[in-house]
Design a protein around this motif. Structure first.
Motif, PDB file in Angstrom:
ATOM      1  N   ARG A  42       0.827  -1.212   0.000  1.00 18.12           N
ATOM      2  CA  ARG A  42       0.000   0.000   0.000  1.00 18.12           C
ATOM      3  C   ARG A  42       0.867   1.271   0.000  1.00 18.12           C
ATOM      4  O   ARG A  42       0.353   2.361  -0.190  1.00 18.12           O
ATOM      5  CB  ARG A  42      -0.897   0.050   1.250  1.00 18.12           C
ATOM      6  N   LEU A  43       2.169   1.087   0.258  1.00 20.39           N
ATOM      7  CA  LEU A  43       3.049   2.259   0.345  1.00 20.39           C
ATOM      8  C   LEU A  43       3.420   2.703  -1.068  1.00 20.39           C
ATOM      9  O   LEU A  43       3.972   1.930  -1.836  1.00 20.39           O
ATOM     10  CB  LEU A  43       4.306   1.892   1.124  1.00 20.39           C
ATOM     11  N   PHE A  52       5.211  10.976  -0.778  1.00 27.48           N
ATOM     12  CA  PHE A  52       4.420   9.749  -0.779  1.00 27.48           C
ATOM     13  C   PHE A  52       2.958  10.056  -1.046  1.00 27.48           C
ATOM     14  O   PHE A  52       2.503  11.184  -0.864  1.00 27.48           O
ATOM     15  CB  PHE A  52       4.547   9.038   0.578  1.00 27.48           C
ATOM     16  N   ARG A  53       2.251   9.000  -1.448  1.00 28.89           N
ATOM     17  CA  ARG A  53       0.823   9.147  -1.650  1.00 28.89           C
ATOM     18  C   ARG A  53       0.112   8.495  -0.470  1.00 28.89           C
ATOM     19  O   ARG A  53       0.488   7.389  -0.068  1.00 28.89           O
ATOM     20  CB  ARG A  53       0.437   8.403  -2.935  1.00 28.89           C
ATOM     21  N   MET A  54      -0.833   9.185   0.107  1.00 32.48           N
ATOM     22  CA  MET A  54      -1.586   8.590   1.215  1.00 32.48           C
ATOM     23  C   MET A  54      -3.055   8.565   0.873  1.00 32.48           C
ATOM     24  O   MET A  54      -3.653   9.606   0.627  1.00 32.48           O
ATOM     25  CB  MET A  54      -1.365   9.403   2.501  1.00 32.48           C
ATOM     26  N   ASP A  55      -3.641   7.348   0.845  1.00 33.53           N
ATOM     27  CA  ASP A  55      -5.066   7.248   0.554  1.00 33.53           C
ATOM     28  C   ASP A  55      -5.869   7.274   1.862  1.00 33.53           C
ATOM     29  O   ASP A  55      -5.305   7.459   2.939  1.00 33.53           O
ATOM     30  CB  ASP A  55      -5.362   5.999  -0.288  1.00 33.53           C
ATOM     31  N   ASP A  56      -7.186   7.061   1.749  1.00 39.65           N
ATOM     32  CA  ASP A  56      -8.028   7.159   2.944  1.00 39.65           C
ATOM     33  C   ASP A  56      -7.677   6.109   3.998  1.00 39.65           C
ATOM     34  O   ASP A  56      -7.715   6.395   5.189  1.00 39.65           O
ATOM     35  CB  ASP A  56      -9.510   7.011   2.563  1.00 39.65           C
ATOM     36  N   VAL A  57      -7.335   4.903   3.541  1.00 42.25           N
ATOM     37  CA  VAL A  57      -6.980   3.854   4.503  1.00 42.25           C
ATOM     38  C   VAL A  57      -5.770   4.318   5.317  1.00 42.25           C
ATOM     39  O   VAL A  57      -5.736   4.216   6.547  1.00 42.25           O
ATOM     40  CB  VAL A  57      -6.678   2.508   3.791  1.00 42.25           C
ATOM     41  N   ALA A  58      -4.783   4.885   4.621  1.00 38.79           N
ATOM     42  CA  ALA A  58      -3.571   5.346   5.312  1.00 38.79           C
ATOM     43  C   ALA A  58      -3.903   6.472   6.294  1.00 38.79           C
ATOM     44  O   ALA A  58      -3.436   6.454   7.441  1.00 38.79           O
ATOM     45  CB  ALA A  58      -2.547   5.816   4.285  1.00 38.79           C
ATOM     46  N   VAL A  70       1.921  13.602   0.475  1.00 39.24           N
ATOM     47  CA  VAL A  70       2.553  14.031   1.733  1.00 39.24           C
ATOM     48  C   VAL A  70       4.069  13.972   1.623  1.00 39.24           C
ATOM     49  O   VAL A  70       4.622  13.217   0.816  1.00 39.24           O
ATOM     50  CB  VAL A  70       2.114  13.159   2.939  1.00 39.24           C
ATOM     51  N   PHE A  71       4.727  14.779   2.424  1.00 37.79           N
ATOM     52  CA  PHE A  71       6.171  14.692   2.597  1.00 37.79           C
ATOM     53  C   PHE A  71       6.400  13.909   3.886  1.00 37.79           C
ATOM     54  O   PHE A  71       5.675  14.114   4.868  1.00 37.79           O
ATOM     55  CB  PHE A  71       6.780  16.094   2.727  1.00 37.79           C
TER      56      PHE A  71
END
Ligand SMILES: [Zn+2]
Length: 396
Positions: free
Chosen positions: A150-151, A159-165, A203-204
């Motif tokens: 998922r990373l 990085f990309r962060m989705d709702d689960v993250a 996000v950073f």
């Protein structure tokens, strides 16, 4: 799942070192059931896949929300054995009747109880949040670990962060959010630390890797005292420059609304203030990007105040919060355990404006406006000024 019950009531935990012959012998003489729902399950002893119990039909099982992949089962078995080595009180897939939840692992350590959930698939926000809230309301710490697949990174620090993250983040004492991933292939934890959102999904962060064999529980976070490391400056500048260049293409309703406001003021949207888009702390309380809400904050609350007049934190904060909907700005509602709040993001931003010489702090909640905001005349100028601002932020 890795836990099954024999007809004689014996619990069989397949994460333990079983010998195939023993299991085959038991399978010949016994029927197995699910310890949670009591429905019949079959013991699968394949040669390629990890040994596990499988429901004939999982739809009626309250403990299982989805079929578990081999990836999930492998990770769970490894995490169980890791925890068992360091803490004796770890349980595999215990069904918590009162909560109607069945965490992957439950660990009792000192006076705390941690429900360890390994999440590798996508699940709806509401379910994840409900599980988190249910655990917390029973004084259990929900400890989400995401599957490493998922990373997704765009570069070393982006990085990309989705709702689960977003729903799985944790906060340590200094209110810095972090996120834990685990790879059953390399048997490593990967932690995203000091997460600073650039936009709702970008996000950073700093990525820290730790091998399972060296890890303790809870995982130690390697705290970087610089909340905005030097290495973030150039990529942040690049992203903000791209944002200026392509702002006319944005479909975000908050950007639309902001662009209309810029037109009223006779300013091209690409030349939004250089003091907007600052990576302040607590940005995670906003879903809207920093450059959008900070531009709006400047236009509505800083620009109208003449130089030499004061700005009251409580007043601007309340005013701004009430108008978020009007400006189409989005807050982020998180289930993290933290002492912070969206007001912290506003206060931190005011403090930065003070450090950058726009304001001067007079008391805990009072600021004095010292100079006007800088509206750049070109994107190149904006970029150069942003570089100076980020250097200041990085060293403070
Ligand atoms: Zn079941």
């Amino acid at each position: 799942m890795l836990l099954g019950k024999s007809a004689s009531g014996q619990l069989i935990n397949l994460a333990e070192p079983w010998c195939r012959k023993d299991l085959e012998r038991i399978r010949k003489t016994e029927l197995f059931s699910c310890p949670t729902c009591a429905e019949k399950v079959q013991l699968k002893l394949g040669t390629k896949r990890i040994w596990h119990f499988a429901h004939f039909d999982i739809s009626g099982c309250v403990g299982l929300h989805e079929p578990e992949s081999m990836y999930h089962l492998t990770a769970k078995r490894q995490l169980y054995n890791w925890l068992k080595e360091i803490h004796p009180f770890v349980e595999m897939e215990p069904y918590l009747k009162r909560l109607k939840q069945r965490p992957d692992l439950l660990l009792r350590k000192d006076s705390a109880i941690h429900a360890i959930e390994f999440q590798c698939s996508s699940i709806p926000d509401e379910i994840l949040q409900k599980r988190t809230r249910t655990y917390r309301s029973h004084n259990i710490d929900p400890y989400w670990i995401l599957g490493h697949t998922r990373l997704s990174n765009k570069s070393d620090c982006v990085f990309r962060m989705d709702d689960v993250a977003w729903n799985a983040i944790r906060c340590h004492g200094k209110n810095d959010p972090y996120l834990i991933y685990y790879s059953p292939r390399t048997q490593q934890f990967l932690q995203l630390q000091s997460i600073i959102p650039f936009s709702s999904r970008t996000v950073f962060a700093s990525l820290d890797t730790q091998s399972l064999s060296n890890a303790s529980f809870p995982l130690v976070t390697d705290l970087d005292t610089h909340r905005f490391p030097q290495s973030f400056i150039q990529p942040w500048k690049n992203l903000l420059q791209q944002t200026r260049m392509y702002i006319h293409l944005s479909r975000d309703p908050a950007v639309y609304s902001l662009k209309a406001r810029f037109v009223e003021k006779g300013i091209p949207a690409s030349l939004f203030p250089v003091e907007a888009g600052i990576p302040s702390k607590f940005l995670y309380w906003f879903q809207s990007p920093a450059y959008v809400w900070q531009s709006r904050f400047i236009i509505e609350l800083i620009d109208p105040v003449p130089v030499g007049q004061s700005i009251d934190f409580q007043q601007v904060y309340r005013y701004f919060l009430n108008l978020l909907d009007t400006y189409k700005l989005k807050r982020r509602f998180l289930t993290i355990k933290t002492n912070s709040h969206i007001s912290f993001a506003i206060m931190d931003y005011l403090n930065w404006l003070a450090l950058l010489g726009v304001l001067k702090r007079r008391s805990a909640t009072q600021f004095l406006k010292v100079r006007d905001i800088i509206y750049p005349s070109t994107i190149a100028e904006a970029n150069q000024k942003l570089g100076e601002i980020l250097k200041t932020i990085s060293t403070n």
